[in-house]
Write a protein that holds these residues in place. Structure first.
Motif, PDB file in Angstrom:
ATOM      1  N   GLU A  20      33.313  32.705 -70.211  1.00 34.67           N
ATOM      2  CA  GLU A  20      33.634  33.346 -68.934  1.00 34.67           C
ATOM      3  C   GLU A  20      34.077  32.312 -67.896  1.00 34.67           C
ATOM      4  OE1 GLU A  20      33.463  36.698 -67.652  1.00 34.67           O
ATOM      5  OE2 GLU A  20      33.671  37.084 -69.802  1.00 34.67           O
ATOM      6  N   GLN A  24      37.881  31.608 -65.840  1.00 31.73           N
ATOM      7  CA  GLN A  24      37.981  31.815 -64.397  1.00 31.73           C
ATOM      8  C   GLN A  24      39.038  30.889 -63.819  1.00 31.73           C
ATOM      9  OE1 GLN A  24      36.316  34.181 -62.564  1.00 31.73           O
ATOM     10  NE2 GLN A  24      35.726  34.889 -64.588  1.00 31.73           N
ATOM     11  N   GLU A  25      39.725  31.369 -62.810  1.00 33.38           N
ATOM     12  CA  GLU A  25      40.799  30.600 -62.195  1.00 33.38           C
ATOM     13  C   GLU A  25      40.244  29.513 -61.278  1.00 33.38           C
ATOM     14  OE1 GLU A  25      44.445  29.230 -61.684  1.00 33.38           O
ATOM     15  OE2 GLU A  25      43.955  30.881 -63.011  1.00 33.38           O
ATOM     16  N   ASP A  27      37.594  27.655 -60.903  1.00 30.59           N
ATOM     17  CA  ASP A  27      36.241  27.562 -60.356  1.00 30.59           C
ATOM     18  C   ASP A  27      35.527  26.423 -61.079  1.00 30.59           C
ATOM     19  OD1 ASP A  27      33.729  27.812 -59.329  1.00 30.59           O
ATOM     20  OD2 ASP A  27      33.533  29.957 -59.744  1.00 30.59           O
ATOM     21  N   ARG A  30      31.511  26.365 -61.227  1.00 26.34           N
ATOM     22  CA  ARG A  30      30.919  27.290 -62.211  1.00 26.34           C
ATOM     23  C   ARG A  30      31.126  26.756 -63.625  1.00 26.34           C
ATOM     24  NH1 ARG A  30      32.602  33.383 -63.908  1.00 26.34           N
ATOM     25  NH2 ARG A  30      30.870  33.708 -65.330  1.00 26.34           N
TER      26      ARG A  30
END
Length: 120
Positions: A20, A24-25, A27, A30
């Motif tokens: 996930e 994500q673009e 990030d 994270r």
């Protein structure tokens, strides 16, 4: 047996989080946390390698964005050329950098005009 199942479930959760975070673009925080948790949880393999590579790429693109900002602010054409070339090589395309790329193009255009005038 129950302990083995718990470990398998935890590894599956870590892998899911890692996947996930990788998709994500931009990030980076994270992704960094998911990769760290996966590594500490004993996960390895291509998913973790992709995550670390994505982090390296994000770090490089962030640095290039800062360099683009600095070169644009100074009007440093040589530095702009180098940064733009590097950003293209790393395929760094940030919407936030679009105005800077426009300014860089304008500065290159100005330089080209000056060169043409001198050659005429």
């Amino acid at each position: 047996r129950a302990e083995s199942e718990l470990r398998a479930m935890e590894r599956a959760r870590l892998l899911h989080e890692l996947r996930e975070a990788t998709t994500q673009e931009a990030d980076a925080e994270r992704l960094r946390e998911a990769a760290r948790a996966a590594a500490e949880g004993g996960l390895d393999g291509p998913e973790l390698e992709r995550a670390w590579e994505r982090l390296r790429r994000l770090g490089t693109c962030e640095w290039l964005s800062q360099q683009l900002q600095a070169a644009t602010t100074r009007g440093d054409i040589v530095k702009l050329a180098a940064v733009v070339s590097q950003a293209e090589a790393f395929e760094c395309h940030s919407d936030a950098d679009a105005p800077l790329r426009g300014e860089a193009a304008r500065l290159f255009g100005d330089l080209l005009s000056v060169a043409k005038e001198r050659l005429a």
